[in-house]
Design an enzyme around this catalytic site. Sequence first.
Site, PDB file in Angstrom:
ATOM      1  N   LYS A  22      14.597  95.074  33.331  1.00 24.27           N
ATOM      2  CA  LYS A  22      14.441  93.636  33.060  1.00 24.27           C
ATOM      3  C   LYS A  22      13.076  93.130  33.504  1.00 24.27           C
ATOM      4  O   LYS A  22      12.391  92.419  32.774  1.00 24.27           O
ATOM      5  CB  LYS A  22      15.551  92.864  33.786  1.00 24.27           C
ATOM      6  CG  LYS A  22      15.384  91.366  33.671  1.00 24.27           C
ATOM      7  CD  LYS A  22      16.208  90.592  34.667  1.00 24.27           C
ATOM      8  CE  LYS A  22      15.692  90.653  36.057  1.00 24.27           C
ATOM      9  NZ  LYS A  22      15.302  89.434  36.730  1.00 24.27           N
ATOM     10  N   ASN A  23      12.671  93.489  34.703  1.00 24.07           N
ATOM     11  CA  ASN A  23      11.429  92.916  35.227  1.00 24.07           C
ATOM     12  C   ASN A  23      10.184  93.448  34.512  1.00 24.07           C
ATOM     13  O   ASN A  23       9.181  92.749  34.424  1.00 24.07           O
ATOM     14  CB  ASN A  23      11.325  93.140  36.740  1.00 24.07           C
ATOM     15  CG  ASN A  23      12.287  92.222  37.493  1.00 24.07           C
ATOM     16  OD1 ASN A  23      12.818  91.267  36.927  1.00 24.07           O
ATOM     17  ND2 ASN A  23      12.528  92.518  38.761  1.00 24.07           N
ATOM     18  N   CYS A 117      16.029  82.706  40.660  1.00 25.23           N
ATOM     19  CA  CYS A 117      17.016  82.759  41.741  1.00 25.23           C
ATOM     20  C   CYS A 117      16.470  82.124  43.006  1.00 25.23           C
ATOM     21  O   CYS A 117      15.310  82.303  43.358  1.00 25.23           O
ATOM     22  CB  CYS A 117      17.371  84.217  42.032  1.00 25.23           C
ATOM     23  SG  CYS A 117      18.536  84.895  40.860  1.00 25.23           S
ATOM     24  N   ARG A 122       9.338  80.688  47.077  1.00 23.51           N
ATOM     25  CA  ARG A 122       8.680  81.610  46.144  1.00 23.51           C
ATOM     26  C   ARG A 122       7.408  80.967  45.590  1.00 23.51           C
ATOM     27  O   ARG A 122       7.352  80.535  44.448  1.00 23.51           O
ATOM     28  CB  ARG A 122       9.649  82.018  45.027  1.00 23.51           C
ATOM     29  CG  ARG A 122      10.872  82.731  45.582  1.00 23.51           C
ATOM     30  CD  ARG A 122      11.821  83.188  44.507  1.00 23.51           C
ATOM     31  NE  ARG A 122      11.390  84.423  43.880  1.00 23.51           N
ATOM     32  CZ  ARG A 122      12.118  85.077  42.980  1.00 23.51           C
ATOM     33  NH1 ARG A 122      13.295  84.608  42.607  1.00 23.51           N
ATOM     34  NH2 ARG A 122      11.682  86.200  42.441  1.00 23.51           N
ATOM     35  N   ASP A 305      15.362  93.875  46.077  1.00 19.75           N
ATOM     36  CA  ASP A 305      16.404  93.660  45.064  1.00 19.75           C
ATOM     37  C   ASP A 305      17.605  94.588  45.252  1.00 19.75           C
ATOM     38  O   ASP A 305      18.605  94.457  44.538  1.00 19.75           O
ATOM     39  CB  ASP A 305      15.822  93.852  43.649  1.00 19.75           C
ATOM     40  CG  ASP A 305      14.995  92.652  43.214  1.00 19.75           C
ATOM     41  OD1 ASP A 305      14.926  91.660  43.960  1.00 19.75           O
ATOM     42  OD2 ASP A 305      14.398  92.704  42.116  1.00 19.75           O
ATOM     43  N   ARG A 397      22.138  87.439  34.236  1.00 24.31           N
ATOM     44  CA  ARG A 397      20.693  87.322  34.051  1.00 24.31           C
ATOM     45  C   ARG A 397      20.031  88.696  34.036  1.00 24.31           C
ATOM     46  O   ARG A 397      18.970  88.860  33.435  1.00 24.31           O
ATOM     47  CB  ARG A 397      20.069  86.535  35.209  1.00 24.31           C
ATOM     48  CG  ARG A 397      20.524  85.117  35.273  1.00 24.31           C
ATOM     49  CD  ARG A 397      19.989  84.483  36.499  1.00 24.31           C
ATOM     50  NE  ARG A 397      18.567  84.294  36.292  1.00 24.31           N
ATOM     51  CZ  ARG A 397      17.902  83.233  36.697  1.00 24.31           C
ATOM     52  NH1 ARG A 397      18.512  82.293  37.372  1.00 24.31           N
ATOM     53  NH2 ARG A 397      16.638  83.119  36.458  1.00 24.31           N
TER      54      ARG A 397
HETATM   55  C1  UD1 Z   1       9.380  90.161  41.586  1.00 19.65           C
HETATM   56  C2  UD1 Z   1      10.703  90.443  40.912  1.00 19.65           C
HETATM   57  C3  UD1 Z   1      11.847  90.230  41.885  1.00 19.65           C
HETATM   58  C4  UD1 Z   1      11.626  91.036  43.161  1.00 19.65           C
HETATM   59  C5  UD1 Z   1      10.233  90.765  43.732  1.00 19.65           C
HETATM   60  C6  UD1 Z   1       9.894  91.660  44.922  1.00 19.65           C
HETATM   61  C7  UD1 Z   1      10.265  89.821  38.622  1.00 19.65           C
HETATM   62  C8  UD1 Z   1      10.490  88.848  37.518  1.00 19.65           C
HETATM   63  N1  UD1 Z   1      10.842  89.548  39.777  1.00 19.65           N
HETATM   64  O1  UD1 Z   1       9.398  88.780  41.950  1.00 19.65           O
HETATM   65  O2  UD1 Z   1      13.043  90.658  41.245  1.00 19.65           O
HETATM   66  O3  UD1 Z   1      12.582  90.646  44.117  1.00 19.65           O
HETATM   67  O4  UD1 Z   1       9.232  90.989  42.729  1.00 19.65           O
HETATM   68  O5  UD1 Z   1       9.977  93.001  44.544  1.00 19.65           O
HETATM   69  O6  UD1 Z   1       9.636  90.843  38.448  1.00 19.65           O
HETATM   70  N2  UD1 Z   1       4.186  85.472  47.326  1.00 19.65           N
HETATM   71  C9  UD1 Z   1       3.278  84.556  47.776  1.00 19.65           C
HETATM   72  N3  UD1 Z   1       2.469  83.943  46.876  1.00 19.65           N
HETATM   73  C10 UD1 Z   1       2.502  84.233  45.550  1.00 19.65           C
HETATM   74  C11 UD1 Z   1       3.425  85.179  45.095  1.00 19.65           C
HETATM   75  C12 UD1 Z   1       4.267  85.789  46.004  1.00 19.65           C
HETATM   76  O7  UD1 Z   1       3.206  84.249  48.976  1.00 19.65           O
HETATM   77  O8  UD1 Z   1       1.719  83.649  44.779  1.00 19.65           O
HETATM   78  C13 UD1 Z   1       5.086  86.154  48.288  1.00 19.65           C
HETATM   79  C14 UD1 Z   1       6.558  85.855  48.022  1.00 19.65           C
HETATM   80  O9  UD1 Z   1       6.973  84.669  48.652  1.00 19.65           O
HETATM   81  C15 UD1 Z   1       7.245  87.082  48.596  1.00 19.65           C
HETATM   82  C16 UD1 Z   1       6.220  88.187  48.318  1.00 19.65           C
HETATM   83  O10 UD1 Z   1       4.977  87.542  48.087  1.00 19.65           O
HETATM   84  O11 UD1 Z   1       7.386  86.953  49.983  1.00 19.65           O
HETATM   85  C17 UD1 Z   1       6.557  89.086  47.153  1.00 19.65           C
HETATM   86  O12 UD1 Z   1       6.823  88.298  46.014  1.00 19.65           O
HETATM   87  P1  UD1 Z   1       6.509  88.813  44.543  1.00 19.65           P
HETATM   88  O13 UD1 Z   1       6.282  90.284  44.578  1.00 19.65           O
HETATM   89  O14 UD1 Z   1       5.445  87.965  43.947  1.00 19.65           O
HETATM   90  O15 UD1 Z   1       7.861  88.511  43.821  1.00 19.65           O
HETATM   91  P2  UD1 Z   1       8.068  88.048  42.328  1.00 19.65           P
HETATM   92  O16 UD1 Z   1       6.958  88.589  41.470  1.00 19.65           O
HETATM   93  O17 UD1 Z   1       8.356  86.605  42.282  1.00 19.65           O
END
Ligand code: UD1
Length: 430
Positions: A22-23, A117, A122, A305, A397
């Site tokens: 999915k991701n 979620c 986030r 996850d 989802r």
């Molecule tokens: C993606 C996955 C999600 C998974 C996560 C971590 C998708 C659609 N979702 O989410 O299922 O749980 O990776 O493997 O692919 N952060 C910041 N600033 C930012 C972005 C992130 O501080 O601009 C922090 C977040 O709060 C978190 C960490 O970085 O603590 C990792 O987040 P991130 O890898 O970006 O997660 P997602 O891409 O949202």
Amino acid sequence: MEQYVIKGGKPLVGEVEIGGAKNAALAILAASLMTEETVEIDNLPNVTDINALLEAIERIGGHIERTGAHSIKLNCAHIDSFNIDCECIRKIRASYYLLGALLGRFKKATVPLPGGCNIGNRPIDLHLKGFRSLGVNIDISHGMINADSTELIGSHIYLDNVSVGATINIMMAASMAKGNTVIENAAKEPHVVDTANFLNSMGADIKGAGTDVIRIKGVERLHKTDYSIIPDQIEAGTFMFAAAATKGDVTIKNVIPKHLESISAKLIEIGCEVSEFDDSVRVVAKNRLSHTHVKTLPYPGFPTDMQPQMVVTIGISEGTSIVTESIFENRFKYVDELTKMGANIKVEGNTAIIDGVSGYTGARVAAPDLRAGAALVIAGLAAEGITVVDDITYVERGYEEIENKLRNLGAMIEKVNSEKEIQKFRLRVS
Ligand code: UD1
């Protein structure tokens, strides 16, 4: 509102086929709109997050033809709006990928702040930092991110945190920037690599995906491609833990065992037998499993996850386990639900201390988010008696027909949509 109703206590036995990731699919679909030529995508999971993104792409002028249950043709020659503001897109976290994709091709985009979620704070500051560094002006107002630039210029970007979303998003935009971009401290998750491979198959020039330094040479245009999405590491891991928690024997097919190494290692550590084959893994659990310590980390560490599925499994294993959640601080919300089933878990900040109980008892619980919802299903499968899981839209989802796949492994589970149907299930299985 639909529910899963489960009569637990039966080991899962048999074979299950895993779908596309999915991701990875979310990023790849968004990246598809970076060319005006037709893109063919196979192994696309049929889950609600994907369908929401497809709907959003159609609304801005994309043309989608479903060529099979898991394949589509997508043509985005006639994108007529860079402003995406529909209900469908507000629901999903990955709406942010439309920003990177539209910026790459059209140098402008207006997208709502992401939903998804509720598993903690986030932010998307790193995505925006990356875009700004490529020369994009960004303004946030009325819940919308407005981004535009006359030209994207390659840049050197250091990500303060390892972020999957920021890595992919910046990589997409930089693929069509002028000059070279370097992303340092990049995420290494399999879906980062899959998206890079997809973009390269469209003519992008990306090197180093899968390491923490990604180098991108911007190109002027991208072209058609025919691409098959990698198998879903998290869906596979969920079935691996379901096998373990129910003391089953399940062969999980259509996987890349390398992507599952951190999950396999933990399962072996707690006493499962895990055998790896070319594109499948078999998990066998015979005796009561034992305790462990886990900390969630970016890939190749143990995935956040998979944290709830892991906790559910060690919640009925021998001894005391400690699980530290280092990615999303709010990811233990399901523990209250699991307590209703007899779990003995204490959460302190980002750490859960789990005293293994001898077993769960069926209860009525509600899924607080996607992966925790799947974990509660696993708890129900392992529990004595009947479990009803509410709010299963979260589970849908990211899991395609999870109830059918589990039924094929011998589980007694049904998707129902009324109290009457729950009652009927109770009568039938009692
Ligand atoms: C993606 C996955 C999600 C998974 C996560 C971590 C998708 C659609 N979702 O989410 O299922 O749980 O990776 O493997 O692919 N952060 C910041 N600033 C930012 C972005 C992130 O501080 O601009 C922090 C977040 O709060 C978190 C960490 O970085 O603590 C990792 O987040 P991130 O890898 O970006 O997660 P997602 O891409 O949202």
